[in-house]
Design an enzyme around this catalytic site. Structure first.
Site, mmCIF file in Angstrom:
data_model
loop_
_atom_site.group_PDB
_atom_site.id
_atom_site.type_symbol
_atom_site.label_atom_id
_atom_site.label_comp_id
_atom_site.label_asym_id
_atom_site.label_seq_id
_atom_site.Cartn_x
_atom_site.Cartn_y
_atom_site.Cartn_z
ATOM 1 N N ALA A 1 0.823 -1.209 0.000
ATOM 2 C CA ALA A 1 0.000 0.000 0.000
ATOM 3 C C ALA A 1 0.859 1.261 0.000
ATOM 4 C CB ALA A 1 -0.937 -0.011 1.200
ATOM 5 N N HIS A 2 0.186 2.414 -0.065
ATOM 6 C CA HIS A 2 0.919 3.677 -0.187
ATOM 7 C C HIS A 2 1.796 3.948 1.037
ATOM 8 C CE1 HIS A 2 -3.076 5.899 1.090
ATOM 9 N NE2 HIS A 2 -2.798 4.914 1.885
ATOM 10 N N ASN A 3 2.984 4.469 0.743
ATOM 11 C CA ASN A 3 3.924 4.928 1.764
ATOM 12 C C ASN A 3 4.535 3.805 2.594
ATOM 13 O OD1 ASN A 3 1.629 7.345 1.572
ATOM 14 N ND2 ASN A 3 3.761 8.003 1.490
#
Lengths: 340, 340, 340
Positions: A234-236
């Site tokens: 997922a993001h980051n």
């Protein structure tokens, strides 16, 4: 055809027996004359004795075996290197297939190869000796390093940065939007995802794995990371160097995973937590909070025949109540006991 | 438009009521006049009574129903066959779309159809009446049998062998590299994956499912296997004939699954184990070791309201300790008891 | 460059401090002069104090901060809207790339944009201002609404209906066949899947997510639903409006999920059940039966160090037996107790 002595010169080991030539590497079960095979420990010894290979790589000399032996500390690594010699990865041929769609302002190194029906969008850069296979899409301003191998039908979104010697398998999607939504009273509004994905060198990414771009900052995959198929990043998320993750694992947003971790298949890792270096997570783990100590972790309740599972799960649902009952017994009986 | 008697001639069953014509198959809830629907048991009987269908297939004659009835042992199978008659799969038209990229030395049967923007690489073979839809990539020397249907954007890697009557859905990736890495002291080295994928006949493979090629020997999917979407099959897995596996299941490397198994969704199966024939694994199972007995298996702890779950899980973490407490009580109280 | 007062005019909030211009939105950690950042609560306050941003959006005025402040009830939503202003989604340019394959009888609105190597099959309809990116395939008679954004390499099967303002990420497959098989004594026969997928407006669908078409009736995704990556939605599932589902979740066939649910990652939801409105399912849940009450639900057994997990799981396998032992103790000891 390679002589065993040539392989030993290249990759180490000690020869016991005749310096024959081998033409292929095989498993113990399917080896025939002319093959090199390998034995990873005593539990494979009976297979090794029955094996038809002309040579075996193994840790310790085995007097009962008839074939030539290469004695080496890590037979698996030795075999990996022999395989790389016999089956080199496909090489870029320095050409762009006539059916590829390459933007005028994309920069493709003349030594790179662009396969049929590939799309390279505006501003993208493809490094030296990189091979992009059929149907892959490289988004605007993405930067791809040298010596990469992208198999058929990979998607790399705009602005992604990928270093050298990265291999990506078919169906992988790198740089899709993170799952960012703000509730606006009656409905979700999308939070534009303006971070990027940065991938270090010597990374391998499996088929149909997805890595989302960061919301504001970047999603970062460090050097030497190995991702199997159907993983969701997922993001980051940040994944530390040389961490290997097996298939079907999902990592939620903003989590940091350390270096040299071994993460099994189907693991679910919560968002906004930290997994320390050198942690091993067995397959199927659910990880809701940070793990700070190196070590081996497990979770879940493994398979049972249905009937006993059902009985045990029923009691699991009453486990807190039962604990209270046990406490009550202890209080009444054991206390009484000591009174007597 | 088919008369009920024609359907019965083709697929069996006994007609009760008028030999009307039907033009469509519908669910109980959405059927209108002219439709054939079906009832799979008593729990659907009220729906069946309210149903507007002109004919129903069911196991036993139901005197209260107004419509024509087809009495048949397996109404679902009957309906499947009627649907196949009314909605035949698309047929190959014996043509190659002008936008497809077919290597000069690929062999495409003249009865096969190759869709737009398909890539067929060097040495690949496409059998009679096989239909390859838009954007699919068939790798070098892959052998595809007759009467196959590959939907849009499938990837088949080099050297894969696929038999006849195989249907593969979009996004599936067949033959990607297995997850083979050898640790070289400071970093992973890739173990080249030189095995192939072999797929038997009458297999169906769902969207975005991935099947890795073998490391040295092959990954093998036997005849009649059904794989749902987003399944991961690792290198050197063998799946026995007519086994059906629901979505999101992952099977780790070198595991053998028997014939006629039913495997639910989201199951995680460890590597290097054997699952016997005729085993049923309920959804969500985690299977760490071999299962040798046919039967139904379950695992995991199903959903609870959060508060009670949290209390019970807390006690799960102390379960071993509690067992010891119970043992102590037994020793002290029950022993005392028998002394009295 | 936007003045803070202009942002407040557009999106609400109250300005404290100087009405400066900002040129970018950044996270607290990476902000530099000229940036707007945001603080979602007291636990980020130390980061906020160290932040180099020129302006911060936050819930309550913070006298210790040096920068300009925008005081607003929901800083995250405010930031989402500022980001949408600074980073608008790509706009359709009203053109069809020369390499796209568009069927003669497909209808593409003149304001829509069709990217390179896209395939639009016979009878498909593409609405106004919709942008279809590279390599996407739109099947026969599919109807795509206005203002949609399909990223590279999406597949939409025949007959799918998608409303307006829908965003779909790369690798997603919409409308593949449901997993419908009837056992025919010796082998499976496919049950043709003749339903469709219907997707409402303002839906976002993540990378490599799969949504199967219905068997007879339709699979339905209501307005405003948010689906993350690698989600599997089986045939005839219905998902209610504004429900958000995180990555790797699988929903089995014919299940209905209510409106405004929040479903975590890696959840497995059984088939033929109902999940009521406003239910929250934490990540990793296994849901075997209907949930009728709004609330928060959890399941599973989270991560533990391996050694203690192994001891506890061993006792889980004996939990039913232990319950009986506790019952026996209660009967003998506590009963005796009350007799005394």
């Amino acid at each position: 055809m390679y002589k065993l002595s040539a392989l030993i010169n290249a990759f180490g080991g000690e020869l016991r027996g005749e310096d024959i030539e081998i033409s292929a590497v095989s498993s113990l079960d399917s080896a025939v004359a002319g093959c090199l095979s390998f034995c990873l420990g005593n539990k494979f010894l009976n297979q090794a004795k029955a094996c038809q290979a002309s040579a075996l790589a193994l840790r310790e000399f085995e007097p009962e075996l008839q074939c030539s032996q290469i004695i080496i500390k890590d037979p698996q690594l030795f075999i990996a290197r022999v395989l790389s010699l016999l089956h080199p990865a496909p090489k870029a041929q320095g050409k762009i297939h006539h059916s590829a769609i390459v933007a005028d302002d994309a920069v493709v190194d003349p030594t790179a190869e662009i396969g049929p029906l590939v799309v390279i969008e505006s501003g993208a850069v493809i490094g030296a000796n990189t091979l992009i296979q059929a149907g892959t899409v490289i988004g605007q301003n993405a930067k791809i390093g040298a010596h990469c191998l992208f198999h058929a039908r990979v998607v790399v979104y705009a602005d992604t940065e990928i270093a050298d010697y990265v291999e990506i398998h078919s169906g992988a999607v790198i740089g899709s939007d993170g799952f960012g939504n703000a509730w606006a009273g009656q409905r979700w509004e999308k939070i534009p995802q303006i971070g990027r994905v940065q991938i270090g060198s010597h990374v391998e990414i499996g088929a149909n794995t997805t890595i989302d771009r960061g919301a504001l900052d970047n999603t970062v995959i460090a050097d030497g990371v190995r991702l199997d198929n159907q993983i969701q990043v997922a993001h980051n998320v940040k994944i530390g160097a040389h961490t290997a993750i097996a298939a079907c694992t999902g990592i939620a947003g903003s989590t940091t995973i350390g270096a040299n971790c071994l993460i099994g298949g189907g693991v679910l890792i919560a968002g906004h937590i930290d997994i320390a270096d050198r942690i091993t997570l067995l397959a199927g783990n659910g990880v809701p909070s940070s793990l700070t100590e190196a070590g081996v972790y497990a979770s879940g309740v493994p398979v049972m025949p249905y009937a006993s599972w059902a009985r045990n799960v029923l009691q699991f649902r009453r486990l807190d109540e039962m604990t209270k009952r046990v406490k009550k017994i202890e209080k009444q009986c054991l206390a009484k006991d000591s009174e007597q």
